[in-house]
Design an enzyme around this catalytic site. Structure first.
Site, PDB file in Angstrom:
ATOM      1  N   ASP A 146       0.830  -1.216   0.000  1.00 13.97           N
ATOM      2  CA  ASP A 146       0.000   0.000   0.000  1.00 13.97           C
ATOM      3  C   ASP A 146       0.863   1.265   0.000  1.00 13.97           C
ATOM      4  OD1 ASP A 146      -2.276  -1.537  -0.017  1.00 13.97           O
ATOM      5  OD2 ASP A 146      -2.982  -0.947   1.968  1.00 13.97           O
TER       6      ASP A 146
ATOM      7  N   ARG B 101      -5.304   5.976  -2.931  1.00 15.63           N
ATOM      8  CA  ARG B 101      -3.829   6.047  -2.815  1.00 15.63           C
ATOM      9  C   ARG B 101      -3.187   6.733  -4.022  1.00 15.63           C
ATOM     10  NH1 ARG B 101      -3.407   4.108   1.898  1.00 15.63           N
ATOM     11  NH2 ARG B 101      -4.610   2.294   2.495  1.00 15.63           N
TER      12      ARG B 101
ATOM     13  N   LYS C 279     -12.274   6.965   0.927  1.00 20.22           N
ATOM     14  CA  LYS C 279     -12.258   5.508   1.184  1.00 20.22           C
ATOM     15  C   LYS C 279     -11.561   5.201   2.512  1.00 20.22           C
ATOM     16  CE  LYS C 279     -11.222   1.062  -1.025  1.00 20.22           C
ATOM     17  NZ  LYS C 279     -10.317   0.319  -0.173  1.00 20.22           N
TER      18      LYS C 279
HETATM   19  O1  LIG Z   1      -5.780  -7.164   5.504  1.00 23.51           O
HETATM   20  C1  LIG Z   1      -5.759  -5.944   5.316  1.00 23.51           C
HETATM   21  O2  LIG Z   1      -6.210  -5.133   6.159  1.00 23.51           O
HETATM   22  C2  LIG Z   1      -5.160  -5.423   4.076  1.00 23.51           C
HETATM   23  C3  LIG Z   1      -4.336  -6.227   3.326  1.00 23.51           C
HETATM   24  C4  LIG Z   1      -3.690  -5.741   2.085  1.00 23.51           C
HETATM   25  O3  LIG Z   1      -4.367  -6.321   0.989  1.00 23.51           O
HETATM   26  P1  LIG Z   1      -3.841  -7.624   0.191  1.00 23.51           P
HETATM   27  O4  LIG Z   1      -3.688  -8.729   1.158  1.00 23.51           O
HETATM   28  O5  LIG Z   1      -4.938  -7.862  -0.807  1.00 23.51           O
HETATM   29  O6  LIG Z   1      -2.530  -7.254  -0.460  1.00 23.51           O
HETATM   30  C5  LIG Z   1      -3.730  -4.230   1.965  1.00 23.51           C
HETATM   31  O7  LIG Z   1      -3.381  -3.851   0.655  1.00 23.51           O
HETATM   32  C6  LIG Z   1      -5.097  -3.679   2.290  1.00 23.51           C
HETATM   33  O8  LIG Z   1      -5.145  -2.277   2.181  1.00 23.51           O
HETATM   34  C7  LIG Z   1      -5.471  -4.029   3.707  1.00 23.51           C
HETATM   35  C1  LIG Z   2      -6.041  -2.084  -1.186  1.00 22.59           C
HETATM   36  C2  LIG Z   2      -6.652  -1.315  -0.287  1.00 22.59           C
HETATM   37  O1  LIG Z   2      -7.826  -1.597   0.326  1.00 22.59           O
HETATM   38  P1  LIG Z   2      -8.816  -2.843   0.304  1.00 22.59           P
HETATM   39  O2  LIG Z   2      -8.132  -3.995  -0.341  1.00 22.59           O
HETATM   40  O3  LIG Z   2      -9.142  -3.098   1.745  1.00 22.59           O
HETATM   41  O4  LIG Z   2     -10.011  -2.378  -0.467  1.00 22.59           O
HETATM   42  C3  LIG Z   2      -6.021  -0.057   0.169  1.00 22.59           C
HETATM   43  O5  LIG Z   2      -6.507   0.525   1.160  1.00 22.59           O
HETATM   44  O6  LIG Z   2      -5.046   0.403  -0.441  1.00 22.59           O
END
Ligand SMILES: O=C(O)C1=C[C@@H](OP(=O)(O)O)[C@@H](O)[C@H](O)C1
Ligand SMILES: C=C(OP(=O)(O)O)C(=O)O
Length: 417
Positions: free
Chosen positions: A306, A378, A403
């Protein structure tokens, strides 16, 4: 006309302390664990943004009673309920809400439909839907196979389950959180390499706080216990302010993010340190200071993806190219983030190249540009950082930051005032 937001260059180094809002990821885990815990839990320091409001509504649809008080950043959750027949979860744009709510909804014998925006409908769900079938849930794909909307019902016998790790860690986190309430518990085997590993550690830590232990990827049958739970500031949100210090020079301290943080994204500071910034870590804060030049690096960001777009913005101002690897899976986030970041940096005349698993950025002087943001919070937050050094930077559709960070631009203004 599409709304836009201009960012004004800073003409002096930063010298500021900020406290970003609560962690999205911890808020959404704590909401779910609290909803599954019979009794009343109180969450303090919670994030109030689209993704967490989606989760508050989701757990309410699953039978919890939720009282939110945004001014005090507190949410009270009376857990242990069950969904009413015909329950619908609208996860909006939220990956965490949808991927965590599906296994939780499938604990109950009633049928729950989980859906979201067109953007969320385009993101992958096959691995979690398949895993739920393996452990005894009834799953109906109401649109395309492997995508939302989907209807699920239980109960689930649990036991051994296979799930992939290379697309998203959220499938695994969602399954683990529902695991203790399955008849036989849950014993997960990964069929491919796990991305975003620190988020699974976070899942285990939040579950432990609510009284459930995960050993390896095994959860025994058990119960969550309600509690008062304090949520730390969001480390992904903090990356924009730490990145601002790297870009503009000077010092930014993020308070509330200490060395014991549950969030992997605090390691974005390590990346800036490798580039030449100075990082000071305490039990309750993280400080980035930059006075000398920034150097390009070659870095794998699979654990902290992220913050990859934040690094893309910082890399523009280094003295040599930066190569980011290991993040092919971010093509399946709010947008194809690799294509989007490269397209937008090129719009400002920067030499940016897409690689299969990341991108390469050669430093340069950004030309004035109006950046597209692809309904990706982002993209908006990262690209705004270019405006701290380059004149004529505008962000289109800036309210997409709602978001995860509705007050982002106000906080950026306060930092630079
Ligand atoms: O478990 C979480 O809270 C998250 C895991 C990540 O996603 P991915 O596991 O799909 O990479 C991240 O990018 C997302 O913003 C939040
Ligand atoms: C990927 C993201 O969120 P989510 O997967 O929870 O929608 C994010 O917050 O960058």
């Amino acid at each position: 006309m599409t709304e836009s937001r201009a960012v004004s260059p800073l003409h002096r180094p930063l010298d500021a302390t900020v406290r970003p809002p609560g962690s999205k990821s911890i808020t959404n885990r704590a909401l779910l664990c609290a909803a599954l815990a019979p009794g009343e839990s109180t969450l303090t320091g919670a994030l109030f943004a689209d993704d967490t409001r989606a989760m508050m509504q989701a757990v309410a649809a699953l039978g919890a009673s939720v009282t939110a008080d945004p001014p005090s950043r507190t949410v009270t959750v009376a857990g242990g309920g069950a969904p009413a027949p015909g329950a619908i979860v609208d996860a909006r744009q939220s990956g965490t809400t949808s991927r965590f709510a599906l296994p939780a909804a499938a604990l109950f014998p009633t049928r729950t439909v989980v859906d979201g925006t067109a953007q969320l409908r385009a993101r992958p769900f096959g691995p979690v839907l398949d895993a739920l079938r393996q452990v005894g849930a009834k799953v109906e794909e109401l649109g395309e196979p492997g995508f939302l909307p989907a209807a699920v019902s239980g109960p689930m016998h649990g036991g051994a389950v296979h799930v992939s790790g290379h697309i998203s860690s959220q499938f695994l986190s969602g399954l683990l959180m529902a695991g203790p309430l399955m008849r036989d518990g849950l014993e997960v085997s990964l069929t491919s390499e796990l991305v975003s590993v620190p988020y699974v550690e976070m899942t285990k830590a939040v579950m432990a706080s609510f009284g459930v232990t995960v050993e390896g990827l095994t959860v025994r049958p058990g119960a969550y216990t309600p509690r008062v739970y304090d949520i730390e500031p969001d480390a992904s949100a903090a990356s924009y302010f730490l990145g601002a210090a790297a870009i503009a020079g000077g010092r930014v301290t993020v308070s509330g993010l200490g060395t014991a943080s549950l969030q992997g994204d605090v390691r974005f500071a390590d990346v800036l340190e490798r580039m030449g910034a100075t990082v000071t870590r305490t039990g309750d804060s993280l400080t980035v200071t930059r006075s000398g030049p920034l150097h390009g690096i070659d870095v794998d960001m699979a654990d902290i993806s992220d913050t990859a777009q934040t690094l893309a913005a910082v890399a523009v101002f280094a003295d040599s190219p930066t190569r980011v690897r290991g993040i092919g899976f971010i093509r399946g986030k709010e947008t194809d983030r690799i294509a989007a970041v490269v397209t937008e940096l090129r719009r400002a005349g920067i030499d940016a190249v897409e690689d299969e698993d990341g991108f390469t950025i050669t430093p340069g002087t950004p030309a004035p540009a109006r950046f597209e943001t692809y309904e990706d919070h982002r993209m908006a937050m990262s690209l705004s950082l270019l405006g701290l050094r380059a004149p004529g930077i505008e962000i289109l559709d800036p309210t997409c930051v709602a978001k995860t960070y509705p007050d982002f631009f106000a906080d950026l203004d306060a930092l630079t005032r």
